[in-house]
Design an enzyme around this catalytic site. Structure first.
Site, PDB file in Angstrom:
ATOM      1  CB  CYS A 115      54.939  75.047 105.905  1.00  0.00           C
ATOM      2  SG  CYS A 115      54.454  76.292 105.034  1.00  0.00           S
ATOM      3  CG  HIS A 254      57.626  76.649 108.963  1.00  0.00           C
ATOM      4  ND1 HIS A 254      58.586  76.527 107.682  1.00  0.00           N
ATOM      5  CD2 HIS A 254      56.672  77.162 108.613  1.00  0.00           C
ATOM      6  CE1 HIS A 254      57.582  77.266 106.762  1.00  0.00           C
ATOM      7  NE2 HIS A 254      56.630  77.502 107.331  1.00  0.00           N
ATOM      8  CG  ASN A 284      56.700  79.917 104.572  1.00  0.00           C
ATOM      9  OD1 ASN A 284      57.191  79.019 104.325  1.00  0.00           O
ATOM     10  ND2 ASN A 284      55.600  80.273 105.254  1.00  0.00           N
TER      11      ASN A 284
END
Ligand code: COA
Length: 327
Positions: A115, A254, A284
């Site tokens: 990520c 994030h 996500n």
């Protein structure tokens, strides 16, 4: 030699049309809107449709970023796509994007840093331009995580979504990217992984039957790591940029879990109104999460010229990274 400065010239993003809400998931696995909302802050996510893949969204996000930057594809010297869900293992998704954009002089490669991928790609592309590699680069974070989710595993399938975000970087008179910081710890590699399908465990009937082509995660350990590293990575890039944390106008973390975001912001004493959140809409989206949030923040008028923007991410690897940007 003139010292090179690099800034973000424009951003873009794209998400699939199809929305899957927590209530939809209640019909698929043993979960509830209440559990997902309180543990993660996620209310819905976008999921790719039939025939759509990572490059579908990467292309749209890239076209929008190029348009915002007023840069034509032929001007690009470099294309980097950060992704853990490429269209294929090879050729690189960035090459498919290069073909669709007709970016004839661009070098293209993919980058995999979980990520944190977009922050890694941003930092490496910035150094590439500064080092004389060219004048303009396209950096994309794009994912179709829905394709590697185990839709029978409630502990992971409720967390992720699909989408893409992009930024065009260019040499400039003024400093845009003030500092970046990247790190990794392979000691935590086992905490978040997709075990099968490559050289260690090639695809076989066994790997398919044992559901090893899907994301496996130790959520609690990743959570603890995330809270700690978001603070550390933010403070390090602030130090490198020689600014104070209260000078930051917008914090774009994030978007994995609202509890991680809130505890990082609290540890850093960043007030709620300076924290950008869209995890409730998309879940996500891994490498796409930060550039998607950055693009939304720009388009919603939340970032003005001269503002200081702090990006920070963490992910599989384990990896982490941060970037301090003067808009
Ligand atoms: N619906 C309902 N119950 C669920 C569930 C779901 N979707 N998923 C897990 N549960 C259950 C568990 O089985 C467990 O039940 P048990 O106590 O009977 O064993 C219970 O809920 C609590 O699970 P736990 O894992 O302790 O919950 P948590 O509060 O730690 O939240 C995560 C779990 C995954 C939301 C959280 O750990 C997290 O966000 N981790 C970080 C993940 C992340 O960011 N990953 C991406 C990195 S880039």
């Amino acid at each position: 030699m003139r010292e090179s400065k690099v800034k973000i010239l424009g951003t873009g993003s794209s998400v699939p049309e199809r929305v899957i809400t927590n209530f939809d998931l209640e019909k698929m696995v043993d979960t509830s809107d209440e559990w997902i909302t309180t543990r993660t802050g996620i209310k819905q996510r976008r999921i790719a449709g039939e025939g759509e893949s990572t490059s579908t969204f990467a292309l749209l996000a890239a076209q929008r970023a190029l348009q915002a930057a007023q840069v034509s594809p032929e001007e690009l010297d470099l294309i980097v796509v950060a992704t853990v869900t490429p269209d294929m293992l090879f050729p690189a998704t960035s090459c498919l994007l290069q073909r669709e954009l007709k970016a004839s002089k661009a070098a293209s490669c993919d980058l995999e840093a979980g990520c944190t991928g977009f922050v890694y790609a941003l930092s490496l592309a910035e150094k590439y331009l500064r080092g004389g590699g060219g004048e303009k680069a396209l950096v994309v974070g794009a994912e179709t995580l829905s394709k590697i989710l185990d839709w029978q595993d409630r502990s992971t399938c409720v967390l992720f979504g699909d989408g893409a975000g992009a930024a065009v970087l260019g040499l400039s008179e003024e400093e845009g990217i003030l500092a970046t910081y990247l790190g990794s710890d392979g000691g935590g590699a086992h905490l978040l992984e997709l075990p099968a399908g490559c050289s260690r465990m090639p695809a076989s009937l066994d790997t398919v039957n044992n559901r090893l082509h899907y994301i496996k995660m130790n959520g609690n350990e990743v959570f603890k790591f995330a809270v700690k590293i978001m603070e550390e990575a933010s403070l390090e890039v602030i130090k490198r940029g020689n600014v104070e944390i209260d000078e930051v106008s917008l914090f774009i973390p994030h978007q994995a879990n609202i509890r991680i975001i809130n505890s990082a912001a609290k540890r850093l004493s960043i007030p709620e109104e300076k924290v950008f959140v869209n995890v409730h809409k998309y879940g996500n989206t891994s490498s796409a999460s930060i550039p998607l949030a950055l693009d939304e923040a720009c388009r919603e008028g939340k970032i003005k010229r001269g503002d200081l923007v702090l990006l920070v991410g963490f992910g599989a690897g384990l990896t982490w990274g941060s970037a301090l940007i003067r808009w």
